[in-house]
Design a protein around this motif. Structure first.
Motif, mmCIF file in Angstrom:
data_model
loop_
_atom_site.group_PDB
_atom_site.id
_atom_site.type_symbol
_atom_site.label_atom_id
_atom_site.label_comp_id
_atom_site.label_asym_id
_atom_site.label_seq_id
_atom_site.Cartn_x
_atom_site.Cartn_y
_atom_site.Cartn_z
ATOM 1 N N GLU A 89 0.828 -1.197 0.000
ATOM 2 C CA GLU A 89 0.000 0.000 0.000
ATOM 3 C C GLU A 89 0.872 1.260 0.000
ATOM 4 O OE1 GLU A 89 -4.435 0.411 1.769
ATOM 5 O OE2 GLU A 89 -2.863 -0.082 3.193
ATOM 6 N N TYR B 215 2.181 1.992 -3.418
ATOM 7 C CA TYR B 215 1.188 2.556 -4.332
ATOM 8 C C TYR B 215 0.932 4.034 -4.031
ATOM 9 C CZ TYR B 215 -2.999 3.359 -7.045
ATOM 10 O OH TYR B 215 -3.894 3.885 -7.946
ATOM 11 N N SER C 190 3.556 6.337 -5.417
ATOM 12 C CA SER C 190 3.843 6.162 -6.852
ATOM 13 C C SER C 190 5.066 5.293 -7.114
ATOM 14 C CB SER C 190 4.029 7.527 -7.539
ATOM 15 O OG SER C 190 2.925 8.363 -7.317
ATOM 16 N N PHE D 76 5.352 2.052 -7.865
ATOM 17 C CA PHE D 76 5.282 1.159 -9.026
ATOM 18 C C PHE D 76 5.530 1.924 -10.323
ATOM 19 C CE2 PHE D 76 2.758 -1.122 -5.824
ATOM 20 C CZ PHE D 76 3.432 -2.336 -5.845
ATOM 21 N N ARG D 77 5.101 3.160 -10.347
ATOM 22 C CA ARG D 77 5.351 3.969 -11.544
ATOM 23 C C ARG D 77 6.839 4.266 -11.692
ATOM 24 N NH1 ARG D 77 2.154 9.407 -13.528
ATOM 25 N NH2 ARG D 77 3.177 9.516 -15.550
ATOM 26 N N TRP E 15 8.251 -7.537 -7.398
ATOM 27 C CA TRP E 15 7.103 -7.057 -6.627
ATOM 28 C C TRP E 15 5.840 -7.842 -6.978
ATOM 29 C CZ3 TRP E 15 6.770 -3.873 -2.525
ATOM 30 C CH2 TRP E 15 7.919 -3.161 -2.181
ATOM 31 N N LEU F 168 -3.119 -3.582 -7.320
ATOM 32 C CA LEU F 168 -1.667 -3.546 -7.488
ATOM 33 C C LEU F 168 -1.187 -4.578 -8.504
ATOM 34 C CD1 LEU F 168 -0.517 -2.976 -3.807
ATOM 35 C CD2 LEU F 168 -1.150 -1.325 -5.557
ATOM 36 N N LEU G 276 -1.752 -3.065 -11.833
ATOM 37 C CA LEU G 276 -0.760 -2.037 -12.117
ATOM 38 C C LEU G 276 0.553 -2.658 -12.604
ATOM 39 C CD1 LEU G 276 -0.710 1.052 -11.934
ATOM 40 C CD2 LEU G 276 0.288 0.829 -9.655
ATOM 41 N N CYS G 277 1.023 -3.683 -11.912
ATOM 42 C CA CYS G 277 2.262 -4.351 -12.330
ATOM 43 C C CYS G 277 2.099 -4.987 -13.712
ATOM 44 C CB CYS G 277 2.655 -5.420 -11.305
ATOM 45 S SG CYS G 277 3.353 -4.758 -9.778
ATOM 46 N N TYR H 22 -9.672 4.865 -7.472
ATOM 47 C CA TYR H 22 -8.312 4.734 -7.986
ATOM 48 C C TYR H 22 -8.232 3.654 -9.062
ATOM 49 C CZ TYR H 22 -5.795 8.066 -5.065
ATOM 50 O OH TYR H 22 -5.304 9.242 -4.510
ATOM 51 N N GLU I 136 -6.741 4.157 -12.833
ATOM 52 C CA GLU I 136 -5.740 3.313 -13.496
ATOM 53 C C GLU I 136 -6.306 2.694 -14.774
ATOM 54 O OE1 GLU I 136 -2.817 3.539 -12.630
ATOM 55 O OE2 GLU I 136 -2.809 4.078 -10.500
#
Length: 574
Positions: free
Chosen positions: A434, A437, A440, A442-443, A455, A485, A488-489, A522, A526
């Motif tokens: 958390e 995320y 930022s 992961f970005r 990750w 998450l 996102l990955c 969120y 994304e």
């Protein structure tokens, strides 16, 4: 008169003291000499000679507008750096004097007649070049004063007063920009500084007005001044390329945008300038400037070159000891370098240093340290005499307020700490996932496929134990965090259809999520960015606009900023 000389801070407080030696002070100074000598003071500052810079500027700061401006910039920066009450008060007093100094050189006009109106009626020839410089120095000083008001006072009146000052400063810059187009050729070496000052002012205000949603702009008295992000960035880039006294400020503002604001709020589709090449050109001139070396370290961090970034950040720490608060910026970045690589002991070391020495956000630092400790063996936690539950319980009491409101990131940390202070209501990696995320993370690591995969393994381990969740109240919330998450990955790994699947899993659980209601809006965000990335612009816009239906969730204001910028990017005309 005796003034404080800056000395190293004690462990107990971040306080600076000053004392100047007797220096013969001339009674007047012409404009070229003012700029030339002020530039020397600025160069001393960029060579990490902070006290010498102030000593060189102070004797003339009430007789020369540029001495006053550069002196004021350094003193205000110091106040923001230390957050020490006496340094803030000194900066406030200094800026009042700086404004008086700049006022002496401005064109005298009536209360109801601005410089632009006066010139419109009587012609531009009535204005001396020195008076144009004074307008720009006054506008810049007014902005510094406005930012200081926000730091010093915590009420709505100060917010409005600051907004009025920002608005007036912006209007002066706009007037000067318009008048500069009709400026006669003064045949002087100082005219380039007019152009540089205008590019800095117009650039930074376009940046602000483009970033801030319209509702906030109206409070800041920027009504009628819509910002243009690309114009702002281009103006700053051109200003940084120039040889004006404001060029370094243009560079540092560009760095702040590309290295922090864009990473946190942007879509990744903004116009890119070659910031690295520009930064290297400055580093050739000031190879040991702590600010420039730090910037280069951060840029390498964003490129995924963590080992080299760590070397540059360590170099920053050893370059100077006079302003030890600058070390704290390095500690923060080093902590994240090690978090990204899952090197938890090193990450803990810098998180602990921040907790001990920095005043900026004790709540966030304590939360981060506790989260990192959850990833370390119990023997290590015991060996450093830490108690994770106690750290989480302290977070709420460490929150600070600005303008009467707590910081969103600290509110989030306090809220999550209430849950994590227990020992049975969460899984091992949940807090750190958390944390990654929210900041930022992961970005930032998206260019390192190896780290993304690392990750993803951690996320999938969490996913496998979720069906065994004993705490039924949080079970759906925890699943949706993992889905968000993982999506996102997968997106950054180029597995788009799977990423979309996981984002939609979060969205379909909107009615069943009990506590972490931020997850659904969120997830829409994304998903919208993913759709835009795949070329589905209209679908992406509809997805992002749906977010306005959600209210009262964690990190809400941050998401509104992100959506504002994303929609602005998606709907702009090519």
């Amino acid at each position: 008169m005796a003034f404080p000389r800056i000395v190293m801070e004690s462990e107990e407080e971040d306080h600076f003291e000053d004392a100047f030696e007797e220096i013969p002070v001339p009674t007047s100074i012409d404009l070229p000499s003012s700029i030339e000598e002020s530039t020397i003071g600025l160069y001393l500052f960029l060579s990490n000679k902070f006290s010498e810079a102030l000593d060189s500027l102070h004797p003339l700061y009430n007789k020369s507008m540029y001495h006053a401006l550069i002196y004021g910039i350094i003193v205000v920066f110091r106040a923001f750096l230390t957050l020490n009450r006496q340094d803030i008060q000194m900066a406030n007093t200094t800026m009042n004097e700086v404004l008086k100094t700049c006022e002496k050189f401005r064109k005298k006009t009536s209360m109801i007649s601005s410089l632009s109106r006066l010139i419109y009626k009587k012609g531009i020839s009535i204005v001396k070049e020195e008076e144009f410089h004074a307008e720009l120095c006054y506008a810049q000083s007014l902005s510094l004063k406005a930012s200081l008001i926000l730091l010093q006072e915590e009420n709505m009146f100060s917010f409005l007063k600051s907004g009025i000052n920002f608005g007036l400063s912006y209007q002066i810059y706009r007037d000067c920009q318009e008048l500069f187009l009709h400026l006669p050729n003064y045949q002087s070496k100082t005219q380039k500084h007019l152009a540089g000052g205008i590019k800095f002012g117009i650039g930074i205000f376009n940046l602000i007005t483009a970033l801030v949603p319209p509702k906030v702009l109206s409070l800041l008295h920027f009504v009628g001044y819509p910002g243009n992000l690309e114009l702002g960035l281009t103006s700053l880039y051109e200003g940084a390329l120039s040889s004006s006294i404001n060029n370094i400020l243009c560079l540092l503002t560009l760095f702040l945008y590309y290295s922090y604001i864009s990473v946190t709020l942007g879509t990744g589709k903004e116009k890119k300038h070659n910031l690295e090449a520009l930064l290297l050109s400055y580093l050739r001139k000031f190879p040991n400037c702590v600010f420039l070396v730090f910037c280069y370290g951060r840029l390498n961090m964003l490129k995924g070159n963590f080992d080299y970034a760590e070397l540059k950040l360590q170099q920053c720490i050893f370059l100077q000891n006079e302003w030890q608060q600058l070390h704290h910026f390095c500690y923060w970045e080093l902590m994240w370098c090690y978090i990204f690589q899952q090197e938890w002991r090193s990450a803990y070391h810098y998180a602990d240093l921040l907790c001990q020495h920095s005043k900026w956000s004790k709540a966030s630092y304590t939360f981060n340290k506790a989260v990192i400790l959850t990833m370390l063996p119990a023997e290590f936690v015991n060996s450093v005499d830490e108690d994770i539950s106690s750290l989480f319980l302290k977070v709420d009491s460490l929150k600070i307020k600005i303008l009467g409101h707590s910081l969103p990131v600290e509110n989030f940390a306090a809220l999550k700490s209430q849950r994590y202070s227990g020992t049975t209501s969460w899984h091992t990696a949940q807090p750190v996932l958390e944390l990654m995320y929210i900041w930022s993370g992961f970005r930032i690591i998206r260019k390192r496929q190896d780290l993304l995969s690392l990750w993803l393994v951690l996320i999938e381990k969490e996913e496998t134990v979720l069906p065994e969740e004993q705490n039924k109240d949080y079970q759906i919330d925890d699943k949706c965090l993992v889905y968000l998450l993982k999506g996102l990955c997968l997106k950054y790994l180029g597995k788009y259809w799977r990423a979309e699947l996981y984002f939609n899993r979060v969205i379909t659980n909107e009615k069943t999520i009990k506590f972490d209601t931020y997850l659904v809006p969120y997830a829409y965000y994304e998903l919208g960015l993913l759709q835009y990335q795949q070329g589905n612009k209209n679908t992406a816009i509809r997805t992002l606009k749906h977010i306005k239906n959600f209210k009262d969730f964690s990190m809400e204001s941050r998401l509104h900023f992100r959506v504002h910028l994303a929609l602005q990017q998606m709907t702009k005309k090519k």
